[in-house]
Design an enzyme around this catalytic site. Structure first.
Site, PDB file in Angstrom:
ATOM      1  N   LYS A  41       0.840  -1.207   0.000  1.00  0.00           N
ATOM      2  CA  LYS A  41       0.000   0.000   0.000  1.00  0.00           C
ATOM      3  C   LYS A  41       0.872   1.253   0.000  1.00  0.00           C
ATOM      4  O   LYS A  41       2.062   1.192   0.329  1.00  0.00           O
ATOM      5  CB  LYS A  41      -0.912  -0.032   1.218  1.00  0.00           C
ATOM      6  CG  LYS A  41      -0.146  -0.181   2.518  1.00  0.00           C
ATOM      7  CD  LYS A  41      -1.019  -0.750   3.621  1.00  0.00           C
ATOM      8  CE  LYS A  41      -0.272  -0.657   4.941  1.00  0.00           C
ATOM      9  NZ  LYS A  41      -0.996  -1.321   6.017  1.00  0.00           N
ATOM     10  N   TYR A 271      13.661  31.754   4.191  1.00  0.00           N
ATOM     11  CA  TYR A 271      12.486  32.481   4.671  1.00  0.00           C
ATOM     12  C   TYR A 271      12.586  32.767   6.157  1.00  0.00           C
ATOM     13  O   TYR A 271      12.925  31.885   6.949  1.00  0.00           O
ATOM     14  CB  TYR A 271      11.218  31.641   4.436  1.00  0.00           C
ATOM     15  CG  TYR A 271      10.803  31.532   2.980  1.00  0.00           C
ATOM     16  CD1 TYR A 271      10.545  32.665   2.215  1.00  0.00           C
ATOM     17  CD2 TYR A 271      10.658  30.281   2.387  1.00  0.00           C
ATOM     18  CE1 TYR A 271      10.146  32.548   0.885  1.00  0.00           C
ATOM     19  CE2 TYR A 271      10.267  30.157   1.067  1.00  0.00           C
ATOM     20  CZ  TYR A 271      10.005  31.298   0.319  1.00  0.00           C
ATOM     21  OH  TYR A 271       9.618  31.187  -0.987  1.00  0.00           O
TER      22      TYR A 271
HETATM   23  C1  PLP Z   1      -0.281  -2.030   6.763  1.00  0.00           C
HETATM   24  C2  PLP Z   1      -0.810  -3.328   7.196  1.00  0.00           C
HETATM   25  C3  PLP Z   1       0.057  -4.358   7.547  1.00  0.00           C
HETATM   26  C4  PLP Z   1       1.560  -4.185   7.619  1.00  0.00           C
HETATM   27  O1  PLP Z   1       1.935  -3.513   8.781  1.00  0.00           O
HETATM   28  P1  PLP Z   1       3.515  -3.373   9.084  1.00  0.00           P
HETATM   29  O2  PLP Z   1       3.603  -2.714  10.396  1.00  0.00           O
HETATM   30  O3  PLP Z   1       4.079  -2.532   7.983  1.00  0.00           O
HETATM   31  O4  PLP Z   1       4.071  -4.741   9.077  1.00  0.00           O
HETATM   32  C5  PLP Z   1      -0.492  -5.595   7.834  1.00  0.00           C
HETATM   33  N1  PLP Z   1      -1.834  -5.777   7.797  1.00  0.00           N
HETATM   34  C6  PLP Z   1      -2.697  -4.794   7.494  1.00  0.00           C
HETATM   35  C7  PLP Z   1      -4.147  -5.066   7.490  1.00  0.00           C
HETATM   36  C8  PLP Z   1      -2.225  -3.532   7.196  1.00  0.00           C
HETATM   37  O5  PLP Z   1      -3.077  -2.561   6.905  1.00  0.00           O
END
Ligand code: PLP
Length: 381
Positions: A41, A271
């Site tokens: 993601k 700035y």
């Molecule tokens: C983002 C996510 C993960 C991964 O989490 P990490 O801390 O990066 O390992 C696992 N499961 C779900 C449902 C997530 O949304």
């Protein structure tokens, strides 16, 4: 050395060999046969959705996890064929596209299950889904008390292929917190009580990076480590299990000096002139700013590397540029400045930067946007 669109003078370097090595280390740490779902993601935590997905497929990963429909569609359009699970809550208008793009998605309420069943009837299609149980994250998911009725509904509806059942850990990043064990126990109890644990067609999954690291009882059929595979350790390196300590970051941020000038002591920089030079100084201008995702809170706090030495980010970071003070040291247009990563014996880590910004390392990783081209490297350092 570089091959970037428009020879852009700032870029994100991704070491795919290191990424694959991290993946192999995680795999070796698991019981044989445990599947891996790699969360990709948010542009694969900033590392580039498609390139990371391809590299993961080359390593024989089982599943990719995304947050939403559009991320899944991008993967399919890039010809990625392996199972993809969309974690986020679905929106009813999206159901036809989940089917069209062959994406597995999450059922997190009886209401949504009903709507999906209606859509399946309308289009005369089946769907592949995972049931999400809320064991305490309080984000999405069906409570264990109501989950049996959702299971029952899905079984009777005749259009659901139940591929998995999962939950998400809320506190695994704190190894002392007793809640992770409670979530694991509640989840295990649920999957055992309803015959899901022993069903070979149903993948039970729970563990994120922290869960993978410290909760072997949460590994089950599949794990979902994101940050860990991208080199963000959930705990201090010396508190990690031995075999995971060699996991390393695979992202570096670099830029070429765009401008330099010598100024007298007492010169205000950028700035609001929040920085005044204390001596005659060589000031370098680096063409990266908060418009690229470099957090403005690093103004007068962060450092970067140049010629293997640390130099302070001085004055306010601008949208597209920032300045560093090299004091009496030289520095010229075209020199490489490392914003995250290594030069000789110095390193600026994601963790160091996130501490200064008072945020989580993941936020730093996925903050760097597409104005910085991604440059992929295929050999270990
Ligand atoms: C983002 C996510 C993960 C991964 O989490 P990490 O801390 O990066 O390992 C696992 N499961 C779900 C449902 C997530 O949304």
């Amino acid at each position: 050395m570089r091959d970037l669109a428009f020879n852009h003078p700032a870029w994100v370097e991704i070491n795919l060999a290191q990424f694959k090595e991290n993946l192999r280390l995680v795999k070796a740490f698991l019981q044989p046969g445990t599947k891996i779902c790699l969360p990709v993601k948010a542009n694969a935590y900033g590392h580039g959705l498609i390139n990371i997905a391809r590299a993961a497929c080359e390593e024989g990963i089982d599943y990719l996890g995304v947050a939403c429909l559009q991320e899944g569609v991008l993967l399919r359009q890039a010809n990625i064929k392996i199972p993809i699970l969309v974690f986020g809550a679905i929106h009813l208008e999206q159901i036809p596209d989940f089917i069209k793009y062959d994406l597995e998605f999450t059922i997190a309420s009886l209401y949504k299950a009903r709507m999906v069943a209606e859509a399946c009837q309308e289009f005369n299609k089946r769907v592949r889904v995972h049931l999400e149980i809320d064991t305490g994250m309080q984000r999405t998911g069906v409570r264990t008390e109501t989950a049996p009725s959702v299971l029952e509904f899905m079984r009777n509806a005749g259009c659901f292929d139940l591929c998995g059942v999962y939950s998400h850990l809320a506190t695994a990043d704190d190894p002392e917190h007793p809640f992770s064990s409670k979530q694991t126990e509640d989840f295990l109890q649920f999957i055992n009580a309803y015959g899901l644990a022993e069903d070979p067609n149903i993948i039970c999954h729970l563990a994120n990076s922290a869960g993978v690291t410290i909760l072997p009882s949460a590994h089950l059929d599949m794990v979902r480590p994101g940050g860990l595979v991208f080199g963000c350790l959930p705990f201090e390196r010396n508190k990690m299990p031995e075999s995971l300590r060699s996991i390393k970051a695979c992202m570096e941020i670099k830029a070429q000096v765009a401008y330099y000038k010598n100024v007298p002591a007492g010169t205000g920089i950028s700035y609001s002139h929040t920085y005044l030079t204390t001596q005659k100084s060589n000031i370098l201008t680096v063409p990266v700013g908060y418009g690229d995702g470099l957090r403005r809170c690093l103004s007068n706090k962060g450092t970067v590397l140049h010629n293997g030495k640390r130099y302070p980010i001085i004055g306010n970071i601008c949208m597209d540029q920032f300045m560093i003070d090299c004091g009496a040291d030289p520095g010229y247009v075209g020199d490489i400045v490392t914003i995250i990563g290594k030069q000789q014996n110095e390193e600026i880590s994601i963790e160091e930067m996130s501490k200064i910004c008072n945020t989580h390392p993941y936020e730093i990783l996925c903050g760097f946007n597409d104005r910085l081209p991604r440059l992929y490297k295929y050999t270990l350092e």
